[in-house]
Enzyme design. Structure first.
Site, PDB file in Angstrom:
ATOM      1  CB  THR A 135      42.334  42.394  37.208  1.00  0.00           C
ATOM      2  OG1 THR A 135      41.728  43.591  36.755  1.00  0.00           O
ATOM      3  CG2 THR A 135      43.802  42.434  36.781  1.00  0.00           C
ATOM      4  CD  GLU A 137      42.815  47.689  36.293  1.00  0.00           C
ATOM      5  OE1 GLU A 137      43.986  48.090  36.195  1.00  0.00           O
ATOM      6  OE2 GLU A 137      42.004  48.160  37.102  1.00  0.00           O
ATOM      7  CE  LYS A 187      45.994  40.096  39.680  1.00  0.00           C
ATOM      8  NZ  LYS A 187      45.922  39.256  40.913  1.00  0.00           N
TER       9      LYS A 187
END
Ligand code: NAD
Ligand code: DAU
Length: 377
Positions: A135, A137, A187
């Site tokens: 991601t 993020e 992540k």
């Protein structure tokens, strides 16, 4: 060429689109969909492919190393597209341990099982690939240097007429990792493990970092399906903070097409960013959703605006995400196929036409969790 591909998290939102694309497009591939079926995993997302001869579903937990060893060797897996994860930021704030277990330990178990199996073969890593879906993020948050928006320096088919950028910086593949939420920290950690397996053991790995996806089959805890459903039921729309946070939205099938392209043509050990140069302030996006739902339901213009309810902000709420996907566009020729307004219209129609799907996933245990989450605010 015959291949045996393991897709993890294939019963979830993005995973189900990737499974559908691969099963239909590659009849010579055997697609093994491995999913634990958490609250977010739903086999109803794959009704149209479940009877296909090149498709197998296996229920398993990626954190179970022995199961990963067994599944990878039993199916002679030569390619892995790893999407299984806990994916919702708000849940990670309440329960970070589950995120570390699945996203970090689960990814590690999958890497280790693939390493052991591939190293046991005479050809070892030849023709193998471990493709990890991550991601934007992980890069942290960009500043809102232009809160009113400036003309976007780049556009794609996904961007809208009158495209805006809300800052001057974009995430590129070399942007330093700086995650803020337990979700993005988990992540980021999994991305590091994937790259470590390449650098240490020579495993062919690849990582992509994508921006916010939208489209059919997304679990209605995420902004777009949650708000479509709440408008339909005349329920409040909880806007975090001032609604000024910015996200870069990509239609999920365009992400799935990028994954297909990168799986087949991407360079091992590379990172590719995936995004549509399609930035929206939350409150502006919410107004587009309201007007689209109202129009399709036959409500008067502006009818559901009264449902907008500003609530306490998400702790550590990242201000702006904006992906620079020019590397993927120039090296592999990918570009989004849908313009944002088209994508939103298609998405709203899908949720309104599939009320039974929505009723199913918002009932029972999930409904209790969901009520707790929002009455606490
Ligand atoms: P999702 O929550 O809809 O689906 C996740 C799937 O993983 C579910 O089917 C769930 O049952 C499964 N799963 C969870 N824990 C598991 C475990 N321990 N073992 C096996 N399966 C398990 O998520 P999504 O939005 O489809 O995201 C898929 C991937 O893409 C994630 O890795 C996410 O970080 C990444 N991603 C998502 C977005 C987005 O906008 N949704 C954007 C960029 C990247
Ligand atoms: O950027 C990619 C990420 O996008 C993925 O990695 C995540 O898995 C995915 O969940 C998504 O994360 P976000 O936190 O950006 O998505 P979410 O739909 O939860 O929220 C989008 C924006 O809307 C965010 O700024 C928070 C805000 N929001 C969200 C909800 C659920 C609200 O204002 N109210 C809400 O009720």
């Amino acid at each position: 060429m015959k291949r045996n591909i393991l897709i993890t998290g294939g019963a979830g939102f993005i995973g189900s689109h990737v499974v559908r694309l691969f099963v239909n497009k590659y009849p010579d591939y055997h697609i093994v969909n491995l999913d634990k079926l958490t609250y977010a995993g739903n086999l109803a997302n794959l009704k149209d492919v479940e009877q296909k001869p090149n498709y197998t579903f296996v229920r398993a937990d990626i954190a179970d190393l022995d199961e990963m060893r067994r599944i990878i060797s039993t199916h002679h897996i030569d390619g892995i597209i790893h999407l299984a994860a806990e994916s919702h930021v708000d849940r990670s704030i309440k329960d970070p341990f589950t995120f570390a277990r699945t996203n970090v330990m689960g990814t590690l178990a999958l890497l280790q099982a693939a390493k052991e199996y591939w190293e046991s073969l005479p050809e070892k890593y030849d023709g193998k690939l471990f493709y990890h879906i991550s991601t934007d993020e992980v890069y942290g948050a960009l500043e809102l240097t232009h809160p009113e928006g400036v003309a976007a320096p780049f556009t794609t088919k996904a961007s809208s007429a009158g495209d805006m950028a809300y800052g001057t910086e974009f995430f590129v593949e070399t942007t330093k990792y700086n995650p803020h939420s337990p979700y993005s920290a988990s992540k980021a950690s999994s991305d590091h493990f994937v790259r470590a397996y390449h650098d240490t053991y020579g495993m062919p790995t690849l990582v992509t970092n994508c921006s916010n996806n939208y489209g059919p089959y997304q679990f209605p805890e995420k902004l777009i399906p949650l708000f479509i459903n709440n408008i339909r039921h005349n329920k409040p729309l909880p806007v975090y903070g001032k609604g000024e946070n910015v996200r870069d939205w990509l239609y999920v099938e365009d992400h799935a097409r990028a994954i297909d392209l990168i799986f087949h043509k991407g360079k091992v050990a590379e990172t590719y960013n995936i995004g549509g140069f399609n930035e929206w302030k939350n409150i502006d996006l919410i107004r587009v959703i309201i007007s689209t739902v109202d129009r399709l339901l036959g409500n008067p213009e502006g009818y559901s605006e009264k449902l907008i309810t500003y609530v306490t902000d998400r702790p550590g709420h990242d201000m702006r995400y904006a992906i620079d996907s020019r590397k993927l566009q120039s090296e592999l020729g990918w570009e989004p196929s849908l313009q944002f307004e088209e994508g939103i219209e298609k998405t709203v129609r899908w949720y309104l036409d599939n009320q039974a799907w929505m009723d199913n996933v918002t009932s029972g245990d999930y409904q209790r969790y969901y009520d707790d989450m929002y009455t606490a605010r």
